[in-house]
Design an enzyme around this catalytic site. Structure first.
Site, mmCIF file in Angstrom:
data_model
loop_
_atom_site.group_PDB
_atom_site.id
_atom_site.type_symbol
_atom_site.label_atom_id
_atom_site.label_comp_id
_atom_site.label_asym_id
_atom_site.label_seq_id
_atom_site.Cartn_x
_atom_site.Cartn_y
_atom_site.Cartn_z
ATOM 1 N N ARG A 24 -12.184 13.529 -4.476
ATOM 2 C CA ARG A 24 -11.781 12.178 -4.066
ATOM 3 C C ARG A 24 -11.189 11.360 -5.216
ATOM 4 N NH1 ARG A 24 -17.591 11.277 -1.311
ATOM 5 N NH2 ARG A 24 -18.051 12.932 -2.799
ATOM 6 N N GLY A 75 -22.944 22.652 -3.078
ATOM 7 C CA GLY A 75 -23.862 21.531 -2.889
ATOM 8 C C GLY A 75 -24.819 21.319 -4.058
ATOM 9 N N GLY A 133 -24.146 13.452 -12.978
ATOM 10 C CA GLY A 133 -23.201 13.092 -14.042
ATOM 11 C C GLY A 133 -22.186 12.051 -13.610
ATOM 12 N N ASN A 192 -17.302 8.046 -6.620
ATOM 13 C CA ASN A 192 -16.690 9.224 -6.002
ATOM 14 C C ASN A 192 -15.180 9.091 -5.921
ATOM 15 O OD1 ASN A 192 -19.153 10.559 -5.576
ATOM 16 N ND2 ASN A 192 -19.490 9.421 -3.693
ATOM 17 N N ARG A 246 -3.750 1.878 -39.076
ATOM 18 C CA ARG A 246 -4.033 3.256 -38.640
ATOM 19 C C ARG A 246 -5.204 3.841 -39.429
ATOM 20 N NH1 ARG A 246 1.508 5.810 -39.428
ATOM 21 N NH2 ARG A 246 0.340 7.680 -38.906
HETATM 22 C C1 UD1 Z 1 -25.488 12.656 -3.665
HETATM 23 C C2 UD1 Z 1 -26.735 12.767 -2.770
HETATM 24 C C3 UD1 Z 1 -26.932 11.419 -2.056
HETATM 25 C C4 UD1 Z 1 -27.049 10.320 -3.083
HETATM 26 C C5 UD1 Z 1 -25.863 10.315 -4.040
HETATM 27 C C6 UD1 Z 1 -26.117 9.360 -5.176
HETATM 28 C C7 UD1 Z 1 -26.934 15.087 -2.046
HETATM 29 C C8 UD1 Z 1 -26.732 16.048 -0.943
HETATM 30 N N1 UD1 Z 1 -26.586 13.822 -1.811
HETATM 31 O O1 UD1 Z 1 -24.374 12.467 -2.797
HETATM 32 O O2 UD1 Z 1 -28.114 11.460 -1.262
HETATM 33 O O3 UD1 Z 1 -27.159 9.066 -2.407
HETATM 34 O O4 UD1 Z 1 -25.664 11.616 -4.610
HETATM 35 O O5 UD1 Z 1 -24.996 9.216 -6.002
HETATM 36 O O6 UD1 Z 1 -27.424 15.465 -3.082
HETATM 37 N N2 UD1 Z 1 -22.541 18.566 -7.883
HETATM 38 C C9 UD1 Z 1 -22.580 19.824 -8.445
HETATM 39 N N3 UD1 Z 1 -22.350 20.892 -7.652
HETATM 40 C C10 UD1 Z 1 -22.094 20.785 -6.308
HETATM 41 C C11 UD1 Z 1 -22.033 19.490 -5.762
HETATM 42 C C12 UD1 Z 1 -22.272 18.409 -6.575
HETATM 43 O O7 UD1 Z 1 -22.819 19.979 -9.641
HETATM 44 O O8 UD1 Z 1 -21.893 21.818 -5.651
HETATM 45 C C13 UD1 Z 1 -22.771 17.399 -8.780
HETATM 46 C C14 UD1 Z 1 -21.593 16.470 -8.882
HETATM 47 O O9 UD1 Z 1 -20.808 16.774 -10.032
HETATM 48 C C15 UD1 Z 1 -22.249 15.099 -9.026
HETATM 49 C C16 UD1 Z 1 -23.605 15.262 -8.352
HETATM 50 O O10 UD1 Z 1 -23.829 16.638 -8.226
HETATM 51 O O11 UD1 Z 1 -22.448 14.753 -10.385
HETATM 52 C C17 UD1 Z 1 -23.630 14.586 -6.996
HETATM 53 O O12 UD1 Z 1 -22.679 15.222 -6.144
HETATM 54 P P1 UD1 Z 1 -21.757 14.419 -5.150
HETATM 55 O O13 UD1 Z 1 -20.915 15.392 -4.412
HETATM 56 O O14 UD1 Z 1 -21.085 13.303 -5.843
HETATM 57 O O15 UD1 Z 1 -22.875 13.863 -4.156
HETATM 58 P P2 UD1 Z 1 -22.830 12.549 -3.297
HETATM 59 O O16 UD1 Z 1 -21.999 12.783 -2.090
HETATM 60 O O17 UD1 Z 1 -22.494 11.371 -4.138
HETATM 61 CA CA CA Z 2 -21.598 11.100 -6.151
#
Ligand code: UD1
Ligand code: CA
Length: 459
Positions: A15, A79, A106, A228, A333
């Site tokens: 995104r 996930g 992160g 995001n 610089r």
């Molecule tokens: C996630 C949570 C949500 C929470 C939110 C808070 C889950 C299923 N959902 O959603 O409940 O409210 O964070 O910000 O956990 N990542 C990986 N590998 C993956 C997928 C994600 O390392 O396969 C890492 C991403 O880099 C990120 C973090 O996990 O730093 C969260 O992933 P993201 O896809 O942003 O989750 P959200 O949809 O924000």
């Molecule tokens: Ca997130």
């Protein structure tokens, strides 16, 4: 009792529509992942690891600059639960060490020492298998919802995509920060399924699988905010910017109008210093008291003493001693050191040079790779020619020298104490102290030369 922090940093971040991995996108010129690493370190975590995947080379390289952080690779994004599975070894190590595991994201930079330690205390005091850090937000869209029973007991987390209408209205959200007992986490991960709307292994589904759980509501709801997309990234920048400006103002820094002011969280600024609009202060810049910085200045990793005035100055890796003044339109610089009381005027560039006490470089001048003494005066348009196309050489100028307008100093060259160079001279040989050097042809005047010229007649 030791803390094991696992940072999830493998996500695709689609995104964001960026070539850079999402966790390296910046809030106040500092990668989001760097904010998270700093928080874990400040909280005193003995062991920190990250799950990397998308852009793993860049993320791993960045983590190398932070220090001792182990990485685990997630080759496919299946996930947050799947990401944690990749770090099984780390969780097992926590188990054999009788430690606790903190999991955080992160892409949520405002996690801080306070929330890590207070949620940890809550986790320990209640002897929970899992503790989720939650917060109440005005707009919960996109976050996992904290679902409680009628008595207020914490049941589970439901992701946005899987929410019923009733659940969508819940404003208490999951921050993505959790404390787990390693045993319970390993057990839950082994039974995790991906039968949800996204077809992913949700870490949030492990919550329901733990029996003793709690949701710790953070007092500062900002700590849960994540980014995001670019709109959310900009709003994190705005929140961080306001937070830092307010902290500085309360400590005595004068920021009368904060338009275009962006100050890094690491910057240190003394009381009674004024920061004017359009000023960006990055990295570990330290500024003393009673300075005026701006308008429109950019300072990157500089050390600035008291009572310095910088107006429209761009400075990187430079040191400026007390009472020095620079600007408008000055470029300092890396490796520049302006000693006490130096004055630098418009359209001057200085690089990798020492400029001695009270020296004055007022206009249109380039000083590179030079050691300039005290009380030197540069006329307009002087240049140190430090580069012959292959190598760089230094120029040395003694105390109280007077460098005439449009002097070119061809390095390597030394100008002695108290020496003067004539305007328009190109100096290729060392100039002894107390001497005058002039290198230009004599002026020839031919009287009455124009008297009968066609040009004058026509006029
Ligand atoms: C996630 C949570 C949500 C929470 C939110 C808070 C889950 C299923 N959902 O959603 O409940 O409210 O964070 O910000 O956990 N990542 C990986 N590998 C993956 C997928 C994600 O390392 O396969 C890492 C991403 O880099 C990120 C973090 O996990 O730093 C969260 O992933 P993201 O896809 O942003 O989750 P959200 O949809 O924000
Ligand atoms: Ca997130």
């Amino acid at each position: 009792m030791s803390m094991y922090c696992l940072i999830l940093a493998a996500g695709d971040g689609k995104r964001m529509k960026s070539k850079k991995p999402k966790v390296l996108l910046e809030v106040l010129s500092k990668p989001m992942l760097s904010w998270v690493c700093d928080a874990c370190k400040k909280a005193g975590a003995e062991n920190i690891a990250a799950v990397v995947g998308n852009g793993k080379e860049q993320v791993t390289e960045f983590l190398g600059t932070v220090g001792d952080i182990a990485t685990f690779e997630q080759t496919e994004r299946k996930g947050t639960g799947h990401a944690v599975m990749m770090a099984k070894e780390f969780i097992e190590k926590a188990r054999s060490d009788k430690g606790d595991v903190l999991i955080c994201c992160g892409d949520a930079p405002f996690i801080d020492e306070e929330v890590i330690l207070s949620s940890y205390k809550f986790h320990k005091d209640n002897d929970n298998e899992v503790t989720v850090v939650s917060a109440r937000v005005d707009d919960p869209f996109g976050y996992g919802r904290i679902i409680r029973d009628t008595a207020g007991g914490f049941l589970k987390i439901t992701e946005q995509k899987d929410c019923t209408e009733e659940e969508k209205a819940v404003q208490e959200i999951n921050s993505g920060i959790y404390w787990f007992k390693p045993d319970s986490l390993l057990l839950a991960l082994s039974g995790l399924k991906n039968n949800n709307a996204a077809g992913e292994y949700y870490l949030t589904d492990t919550i329901e699988m733990c029996s003793k759980k709690g949701a710790y509501k953070a007092s500062n709801s900002n700590v849960v905010l994540g980014a995001n997309n670019r709109v959310q990234l900009a709003s994190l920048n705005k929140i961080a910017r306001d937070m830092i400006i307010e902290r500085l103002q309360l400590s005595g820094v004068d920021i009368p109008i904060s338009d275009g002011v962006m100050i890094s969280p690491e910057a240190v600024i003394g009381a009674d210093t004024t920061i004017l609009p359009g000023t960006i202060i990055k990295g570990n810049t330290v500024i003393g008291e009673g300075c005026v910085i701006g308008p429109n200045s950019l300072l990157i990793n500089c050390v600035i003493e008291d009572n310095v005035v910088l107006n429209n100055v761009q400075a990187t890796d430079s040191k400026i001693d007390k009472g020095a003044k620079a600007g408008p339109f000055v470029h300092l610089r890396p490796g520049t050191h302006l000693h006490e009381g130096v004055k630098i005027g418009d359209f001057v560039e200085v690089k990798n040079s020492e400029i001695g006490k009270n020296t004055c470089i007022a206009h249109l001048t380039y000083i590179g790779d030079s050691d300039v003494g005290k009380g030197v005066n540069f006329g307009c348009g002087c240049v140190t020619a430090n580069y012959d196309g292959v190598s760089k050489f230094r120029t040395t100028i003694g105390d109280n020298a007077f460098i005439g307008c449009n002097t070119n100093l061809i390095a390597p060259v030394n100008v002695g104490d108290n020496a003067t160079t004539g305007a328009g001279s190109t100096i290729t040989k060392d100039v002894p102290p107390n001497s005058l050097v002039v290198e230009r042809s004599r002026t020839i005047v031919k009287e009455n030369w124009e008297k009968n010229s066609r040009r004058i007649k026509k006029a």
